[in-house]
Motif scaffolding. Structure first.
Motif: not given
Length: 433
Positions: A177-179, A183-189, A289-291, A331-339
Motif C-alpha cells: 500500500d504505497f500511499a 490505511a486512509v481510504h478503506i479505513n475512512a470508508g 491509484i493511491t495504493p 462509502v461508494g467512493v472511498h471504500l469501494v475505490g480503496g478496495i
C-alpha cells in the motif's frame, strides 16, 4: 550508526509534498461544502478544519509514536511513552531503512495523512451532526483506529544492520500500500459506513431535494484534491527519484481515467454527463491509484482509474437500494475505490517498474500477492467498521451524535455555529457602503 547524510534535494521535495497534502484537507472542505445544501455548508467545511486542529495536536503528543514508534517492538502499535518529537530534531528517518531526510519532516508528512483520513468520514454524516460530538469522535477515532492502523500498514520498522524491529503487522506480511489505499481510504470508508448506520437518514431523505448548493465549489475542491494528491502519492517515495516520478504520472492518468469512467456511466444511465460526476470520478480515480501508484505501469494506471470511475459510480447508486443515507458518497467512493485499488496491486503489480515490488497475477506472479492484498483490505475494513460502530453508539447514547430534528430542518450552520455561509438579506444600516 549510519554513514547516510541528509540530502537537501529529497528534503526539499518532502517539505513541498507535506504542504501539498495539507492543502488536500481545505480542498476536501470545498468539495464537501459545495455538495451539501446552503444551510449546512459552513458546518460541513468546519468539520474538516477542526480535524486539522485536533489531529495535529494529538500527533505531536503521542500520535506519531503510536503510529511509527518502534521501541515497543509490536506489530499492532508503536510507542506509548508520550515522550514527543522534541528529542528527534537531529535524527534521520528510519522506516525499514534509513532515508536522508529529517525524521521531523517525515513526521510532518505523515501527519497530513492522519488529518485527512477522519475528515473524509465527515461526508457520510453531513447535515445532521453535532459539531462537539464530531470533535470528540475525531480525537478518539484517530487514537484507537487511525494511529494503530497506520502502524500496521506504513511502519516498516527500525532497521539496524540486517535487523528490523517494530514493523507493522500488514507491512511485515508483504501487503503493498504505497500511499494509503487501506490505511486512509478503506479505513475512512468503513468508518463512514458505520456512522451512517448509527446516525440514520436525514430528515426528508429521498423526499426533498438535497442537491449540491454550489457545483463550482465542488469542482474547485476536486481540483485542489487532484493537485495536492501529487504530494500524497509521489511524496510517499520519500525521495525525489524515479519512483516519485512514476507515482506522479500514474496519479495523473488514473485520475483522468476515473473521470472518464464515471461520466461514461452517467451518459449511458442518465443520458447526461454532469460536473458533479466529473468531480466524483476524478476523486474515485485518485482513491484507486493511491495504493498502486508506485507498483504498476502507466497503462495499468489508466485501467485502474477507468474501472474505479465505473465501479464507484455504480456503487453510489446502490445506497438508495439499501436505504443507506451516505450523504456525500464516502462509502461508494472511498471504500469501494480503496478496495478496488488495493486488490488491483495484486493484479497489475510488476517488478518491471519497481524492483522492490512484487509481480501480480497478470505478470505471472500467481495469486500470492492478491491474497495478501485481500488480507489487508479485510483486516482494515473489519477493524475500522466494528470499532467505529461501537464508538459511534457510545457517543450517541451519551452526549448525542445527531442534532435535533428542528435544528436539522433549520440548518446546522445556524444551530451549531450561529452563522450562515451566505448573507441573503440586505444590510439594515442602509446605503451601499
Amino acid at each position: 550508526m549510519t554513514d547516510i547524510a541528509l540530502n537537501s534535494g529529497d528534503t526539499a521535495w518532502m517539505l513541498a509534498s507535506t504542504a501539498l497534502v495539507l492543502l488536500m484537507t481545505p480542498g476536501l472542505a470545498f468539495f464537501y461544502g459545495g455538495m451539501v445544501r446552503t444551510k449546512s455548508a459552513l458546518n460541513m467545511m468546519l468539520m474538516s478544519f477542526i480535524t486539522i486542529g485536533i489531529v495535529s495536536t494529538l500527533w505531536v503528543i503521542y500520535g506519531f509514536e503510536l503510529a511509527f514508534g518502534y521501541k515497543a517492538d509490536s506489530p499492532w502499535y508503536g510507542n506509548l511513552s508520550l515522550s514527543g518529537l522534541g528529542g528527534m530534531v537531529n535524527d534521520l528517518t528510519n522506516n525499514g531503512g534509513v532515508y536522508p531526510i529529517p525524521v521531523l519532516v517525515f513526521a510532518a508528512f505523515q501527519l497530513m495523512f492522519a488529518i485527512i483520513t477522519p475528515a473524509l468520514i465527515s461526508g457520510a454524516i453531513a447535515d445532521r451532526t453535532k459539531f462537539t460530538a464530531w470533535a470528540v469522535f475525531v480525537a478518539i477515532w484517530s487514537t484507537i483506529v487511525y494511529f494503530p492502523v497506520a502502524h500496521w500498514v506504513f511502519a516498516f520498522g527500525n532497521k539496524v544492520g540486517d535487523t528490523v524491529t517494530g514493523a507493522g503487522f500488514l507491512a511485515s506480511q508483504g501487503v503493498q500500500d504505497f500511499a494509503g489505499g487501506t490505511a486512509v481510504h478503506i479505513n475512512a470508508g468503513a468508518a463512514a459506513l458505520a456512522l451512517a448506520i448509527i446516525l440514520g437518514k436525514r430528515v426528508g431523505w429521498r423526499k426533498e431535494s438535497m442537491r449540491p448548493h454550489s457545483l463550482p465549489l465542488v469542482l474547485l475542491g476536486s481540483g485542489l484534491l487532484w493537485f495536492g494528491w501529487f504530494g500524497f502519492n509521489a511524496g510517499s517515495a520519500l525521495a525525489a527519484n524515479g519512483i516519485a516520478g512514476l507515482a506522479l504520472l500514474n496519479t495523473q492518468v488514473a485520475t483522468a481515467g476515473g473521470l472518464v469512467g464515471w461520466l461514461l456511466i452517467e451518459k449511458i444511465r442518465n443520458g447526461h454527463a454532469t460536473s458533479l460526476g466529473a468531480a466524483s470520478g476524478a476523486v474515485a480515480g485518485l482513491v484507486a491509484i493511491t495504493p498502486a501508484c508506485a507498483f504498476v505501469a502507466p497503462w495499468a494506471a489508466v485501467v485502474i482509474g477507468l474501472f474505479a470511475g465505473i465501479f464507484c459510480a455504480l456503487a453510489v447508486g446502490l445506497k438508495y437500494k439499501f436505504g443507506l443515507d451516505d450523504s456525500l458518497d464516502v462509502v461508494g467512493v472511498h471504500l469501494v475505490g480503496g478496495i478496488w485499488g488495493s486488490l488491483a496491486v495484486g493484479l497489475f503489480g510488476t517488478q518491471v517498474v519497481n524492483s522492490v515490488g512484487v509481480d501480480g497475477l497478470f505478470y505471472g506472479g500467481g495469486t500470492e500477492l492478491l491474497t495478501k492484498q485481500a488480507l489487508g483490505v479485510g483486516m482494515v475494513a473489519l477493524y475500522s467498521f466494528l470499532v467505529t460502530l461501537v464508538l459511534g453508539f457510545i457517543i450517541e447514547k451519551t452526549i448525542g451524535f445527531r442534532v435535533s430534528k428542528d435544528a436539522e430542518v433549520e440548518g446546522v450552520d445556524l444551530s451549531e455555529h450561529a452563522e450562515t455561509a451566505y448573507e441573503m438579506s440586505s444590510s439594515s444600516r442602509g446605503g451601499l457602503f
